[in-house]
Design an enzyme around this catalytic site. Structure first.
Site, PDB file in Angstrom:
ATOM      1  CG  ASP A 189      77.016 -52.778 -28.971  1.00 60.89           C
ATOM      2  OD1 ASP A 189      76.470 -52.905 -27.868  1.00 60.89           O
ATOM      3  OD2 ASP A 189      77.132 -53.706 -29.799  1.00 60.89           O
TER       4      ASP A 189
ATOM      5  CD  GLU B 298      76.852 -47.951 -26.954  1.00 60.60           C
ATOM      6  OE1 GLU B 298      76.644 -48.927 -26.219  1.00 60.60           O
ATOM      7  OE2 GLU B 298      76.161 -47.705 -27.959  1.00 60.60           O
TER       8      GLU B 298
END
Lengths: 237, 237
Positions: A55, A126
């Protein structure tokens, strides 16, 4: 190359080939394996922690790209573009373009959960970015193939007056014009959980139906209705 | 070293010495100069874009540290710790420990705005992290001196049952015990804008005063009151 199953190693190598990574020898295969293991497949060794790092990695990659490509843009514009680039929707689209679903190990029950597919793909994506980042502690294994996905999207968002958030843009317009908010009515119109036509939204202003839209979530249907209204209002102006 | 004013160059070198950077020759001095220029000092060339990148850099640095230090922790714990590590409050504290205020160029009006000091320091700190990151495209100039600030804070947060969010912890407790929420009364009790005793909050539960606290914002006063209540309730349990 320390993956326990030779067939898994081969699979992961295929994915890395698809990404067109410049220096394949630097990939940490164990981390990549972990990044493509869903929590339903292993409660202990799965992608959750890598997703947490990823992230931050994807935000950094998007930020750098914007800084380099649009030095004259405001930070407000950067923020609007970045939030769309790093959204589940965008990341899942990119993941899907490489067929990430094929490489992700999930339990069979999770695999059938269509509604969760987007967030599952985005999360795994991610996690893969984190695995590639941690392989070199740089973005060298990421930006060469990720930038070409981000660039046209960033350009499109910049050229769109509503910045792809039609609800916010429509609200701004009605407040500016009439000092009131548009009203949304949403109905469940489909039975397929996660289906594109699951919900239908109408947006009304002062007794007029401005637009209608469908989507797989209430939010998506409202955005579609707002987009229809936004386009209609522009024509009438 | 391309800074236009030799005295500014010297100032920045002093700051870099204070940080104890391992490889000073790799610092991009122009970016560092920009990182320490407030928007009130220059509307064109200031830290805003770097701060935008720095926000991602500091999240990445905190994520990596947590991943390396607490491999057994849950992602929920990581998220709780990271949000506190990258908060304005923490970043401003670290910036202040190096006397960042001395190196930040601001307009004189902004310099006197005490209430904005914390966010100003935090913003400049993020911008400096971006300048150092972009100097090498790695965290090499950052983690050697930032980790020692993050580590004890992370350990403290992990050992704190309320995770330093006392309002949330108290609310959880009252809901669990009595199925009701605590009530807060806040009064303006100081006249100094940004003063530590500007607001005083009381927190009540079922007619009992549980705690009282002061702070420079309504939120800070409520947190202080909740912390007092939390500590008191633990004693009584």
């Amino acid at each position: 190359m320390n993956i326990s199953y030779p067939s898994r190693q081969k699979e992961l190598q295929k994915l890395v080939e698809k990404l067109g990574l410049p220096d394949r020898n630097r990939v940490n295969w164990q981390l990549l394996d972990l990044a493509l293991t869903h929590p339903t497949a292993s409660t202990q060794a799965n992608y959750e922690q890598l997703e947490f790092i990823g992230d931050a990695v994807v935000r950094l990659a998007a930020s750098e790209l914007l800084f380099e490509t649009y030095p004259g843009s405001s930070v407000g514009e950067f923020a609007a573009i970045r939030s769309l680039l790093v959204s589940d929707r965008t990341l899942a689209q990119i993941a899907d373009s490489y067929g990430f679903g094929r490489y992700l190990i999930v339990s069979s029950s999770a695999a059938c959960d269509k509604a969760g597919e987007e967030s599952r793909l985005a999360d795994a994506f991610e996690a893969v970015l984190a695995a590639l980042y941690l392989s070199t502690n740089t973005l060298q294994l990421i930006r060469p193939w990720l930038d070409p996905h981000f660039q046209p999207r960033a350009a499109q968002i910049l050229s769109d007056p509503a910045r792809q958030n039609y609800k916010a843009a429509l609200q701004e317009w009605t407040q500016g014009q009439y000092k009131i908010l548009p009203e949304y009515n949403v109905k469940e119109t489909g039975r397929v959980h996660g289906g594109e036509e699951r919900f239908t939204a109408e947006v009304w202003l002062r007794g007029d139906l401005l637009g209608e839209g469908k989507g797989r979530s209430i939010k998506a249907a409202e955005q579609a209705a707002a987009q229809a209204a936004f386009n209609k209002l522009k024509i009438n102006n």
